[in-house]
Design a protein around this motif. Sequence first.
Motif, mmCIF file in Angstrom:
data_model
loop_
_atom_site.group_PDB
_atom_site.id
_atom_site.type_symbol
_atom_site.label_atom_id
_atom_site.label_comp_id
_atom_site.label_asym_id
_atom_site.label_seq_id
_atom_site.Cartn_x
_atom_site.Cartn_y
_atom_site.Cartn_z
ATOM 1 N N TYR A 57 61.411 65.833 82.124
ATOM 2 C CA TYR A 57 61.101 67.064 82.846
ATOM 3 C C TYR A 57 62.049 67.255 84.021
ATOM 4 C CZ TYR A 57 58.187 70.246 85.668
ATOM 5 O OH TYR A 57 57.723 71.285 86.415
ATOM 6 N N PHE A 58 62.497 66.148 84.604
ATOM 7 C CA PHE A 58 63.331 66.239 85.790
ATOM 8 C C PHE A 58 64.803 66.515 85.472
ATOM 9 C CE2 PHE A 58 59.970 63.565 87.958
ATOM 10 C CZ PHE A 58 59.539 64.594 88.783
ATOM 11 N N GLY A 109 55.607 74.183 81.820
ATOM 12 C CA GLY A 109 56.283 73.549 82.947
ATOM 13 C C GLY A 109 57.624 74.148 83.291
ATOM 14 N N LEU A 111 60.591 75.817 85.014
ATOM 15 C CA LEU A 111 61.104 76.255 86.303
ATOM 16 C C LEU A 111 62.469 76.870 86.058
ATOM 17 C CD1 LEU A 111 60.515 73.137 88.603
ATOM 18 C CD2 LEU A 111 58.966 75.030 88.177
ATOM 19 N N THR A 113 65.719 78.468 88.169
ATOM 20 C CA THR A 113 66.350 78.686 89.457
ATOM 21 C C THR A 113 67.643 79.451 89.244
ATOM 22 O OG1 THR A 113 65.419 76.631 90.291
ATOM 23 C CG2 THR A 113 67.222 77.583 91.545
ATOM 24 N N TYR A 134 58.628 85.410 86.196
ATOM 25 C CA TYR A 134 58.431 84.626 84.982
ATOM 26 C C TYR A 134 57.697 85.374 83.890
ATOM 27 C CZ TYR A 134 59.683 80.065 86.934
ATOM 28 O OH TYR A 134 60.342 79.005 87.455
ATOM 29 N N TRP A 170 64.344 74.023 83.965
ATOM 30 C CA TRP A 170 63.638 72.793 83.644
ATOM 31 C C TRP A 170 62.441 73.135 82.768
ATOM 32 C CZ3 TRP A 170 65.907 73.510 88.435
ATOM 33 C CH2 TRP A 170 66.685 72.466 88.955
ATOM 34 N N PRO B 223 66.143 65.234 90.045
ATOM 35 C CA PRO B 223 65.034 65.469 90.971
ATOM 36 C C PRO B 223 63.976 64.369 90.880
ATOM 37 C CG PRO B 223 65.542 67.446 89.715
ATOM 38 C CD PRO B 223 66.349 66.340 89.115
ATOM 39 N N PHE B 224 63.330 64.129 92.011
ATOM 40 C CA PHE B 224 62.206 63.193 91.977
ATOM 41 C C PHE B 224 60.880 63.912 92.178
ATOM 42 C CE2 PHE B 224 61.131 62.947 96.490
ATOM 43 C CZ PHE B 224 62.309 63.339 97.118
ATOM 44 N N ALA B 225 60.922 65.186 92.434
ATOM 45 C CA ALA B 225 59.689 65.966 92.549
ATOM 46 C C ALA B 225 60.018 67.414 92.227
ATOM 47 C CB ALA B 225 59.103 65.860 93.955
ATOM 48 N N GLN B 226 59.124 68.066 91.532
ATOM 49 C CA GLN B 226 59.313 69.491 91.292
ATOM 50 C C GLN B 226 58.050 70.099 90.710
ATOM 51 O OE1 GLN B 226 62.746 69.720 88.727
ATOM 52 N NE2 GLN B 226 61.556 69.614 86.860
ATOM 53 N N GLY B 227 58.021 71.395 90.807
ATOM 54 C CA GLY B 227 56.890 72.137 90.283
ATOM 55 C C GLY B 227 56.928 73.543 90.843
ATOM 56 N N TRP B 228 55.925 74.328 90.512
ATOM 57 C CA TRP B 228 55.828 75.609 91.192
ATOM 58 C C TRP B 228 54.481 75.720 91.871
ATOM 59 C CZ3 TRP B 228 52.877 79.601 88.585
ATOM 60 C CH2 TRP B 228 52.612 79.339 87.231
ATOM 61 N N ALA B 247 53.261 70.115 87.811
ATOM 62 C CA ALA B 247 54.142 69.637 88.878
ATOM 63 C C ALA B 247 54.157 68.118 88.866
ATOM 64 C CB ALA B 247 53.669 70.156 90.226
ATOM 65 N N GLN B 248 55.291 67.548 89.186
ATOM 66 C CA GLN B 248 55.414 66.088 89.168
ATOM 67 C C GLN B 248 56.007 65.602 90.484
ATOM 68 O OE1 GLN B 248 57.229 64.402 85.672
ATOM 69 N NE2 GLN B 248 56.263 65.871 84.307
ATOM 70 N N GLY B 249 55.545 64.453 90.907
ATOM 71 C CA GLY B 249 56.076 63.850 92.118
ATOM 72 C C GLY B 249 55.556 64.485 93.394
ATOM 73 N N SER B 325 62.709 72.325 93.170
ATOM 74 C CA SER B 325 63.190 71.043 92.656
ATOM 75 C C SER B 325 63.742 70.267 93.848
ATOM 76 C CB SER B 325 64.287 71.243 91.601
ATOM 77 O OG SER B 325 63.743 71.794 90.429
#
Lengths: 173, 332
Positions: A57-58, A109, A111, A113, A134, A170, B223-228, B247-249, B325
């Motif tokens: 996901y990242f 999930g 995203l 940008t 979105y 993402w 990234p180590f964290a992201q989401g909306w 969302a993660q992290g 992100s």
Amino acid sequence: MSYSRIPLVCQDFQLGYRTVNQAIENNNLMWSQMIAKHLTSVRSFPGDSIVGRHNDYFVPRSVACWFPQQNIDGSWFCGGTAPFAGASFGVPTLRDVGRWRVPVYDVSGVLVTAQPVLGGGIGSAIGRHADVSYFQPSGTAGFFADVTTWDITSGANPATAHMPFSLVLWANR
Amino acid sequence: MAFLPMSTLIKTRGSPIGYASLNQIRQNVLEVEQLRIVEHLANGKHNARETPWVIGHINGTTGYMFDTAYGGGTITQPATGTTAISMVSGVVPSVLTPSAGLQWDGQVLANVSDADVANTPHLIGVEVVSTTSIRTYVKRFTGALGVAGNTWADVDREHDVAFFGPAVDESPVSPETFNRFSAGQYLFDEPEYWQAIARDQHALKSRIVEHRDDGSHWTPRVPFAQGWFYPTPLGGPYTGYSASSDAQGIASVVRNSTGVVTITTTRSVSSVNFAVCFPQGIQGASTEVIIVNGRCVGTNTFMFYVYVGEPGKAWKRDDRTFSVSIFGSTTT
């Protein structure tokens, strides 16, 4: 991590079960690490089907740049680099001035940008902006992520305008 | 031949070590290697278009770049509000006649992360100048929030950038020659075969350095964290903010006030200078422009400021959905 340095051996070395076991365990550990965020088999997503490619996901599913082009008859269309890992995108079409519709087939999930990026002519990137709205449903075609590009400083008010932009997407894997 | 989990083949004292199991160990090393060589360099660094080459936080002519191997080491300010960032040749490999503009093969994320974003919206534009240079342009809204107006000034402000480009070409790194053990062949006859297994495992260990034990990515370029994040309750009036379910992290989300949000992450960074974030406003009304500026204020704390403008109306701080992100040099 629990990876262990296994010994090198020399002639007549009696290879014991412990060192062999360590090699086995090391293999399994490294394998589990790699498969955690990487593809190990061909997936159904076009462009995502390479074994070993990232599956996290990242890590963006797709990155691309889009730019407006004008036909000889004056109508506009959207060009751009072929999106890498293009599973999430079809060919976008220009809907209105400064507004782009990017098909997104997997909305889990997601995203997106967007960042206006210009090339050539020092200072030409001043005052540009992009927003994303979105997931406008589109029948059976899935969903669209609308990207609107704005020229904020050219006039008294923000106004939509044609401009190129980077897009990074993402999505859950 | 696919990777064969070998836990069931763990040996016990006195159990024979046959050539078949040793060959399987060797084969599995190659299987892991096949995964590793895709989208990774031999030194373990990621090598994929989706992983930014140049990323970091810029303060004046100082760049807190996460990895200067591909650029960002030289930063100048040719004019107020303008920052030129060097690239290593080849990071922007196929700019097609920049004078004609518009088509090039790289992607950029940017965000103004100065303390002043708490006061007023900031814009950042990015320009590809050449195959070895990009420029950023920062503008500050100089009018008053809540009062009709749309005036902007060039200003020097701290900001974050990430630059994506195609993967670099690299000659495949091949494991050592796969010598298969055969029946009747004993290690004390051919210790070199065992040496190859041991050496390849050591080599592979160094090539997965950007992954944690659980396989998750551990590099500031991912990234180590992201989401909306969206204001709640739905329909308003808004009193809080929530993170999307996927969302993660993210450890917590707090709405401090209208359009001001604090997000904490589950991991921490080594320094606020080695953290960057890229927020993206998500439109409400189709005619409004959303500018979200974000900045790292603590090793696991980020503040976001949401500004909304609409043709003919004033700029204001307001609650809107946005995504983020977050990259950085995490300590764990």
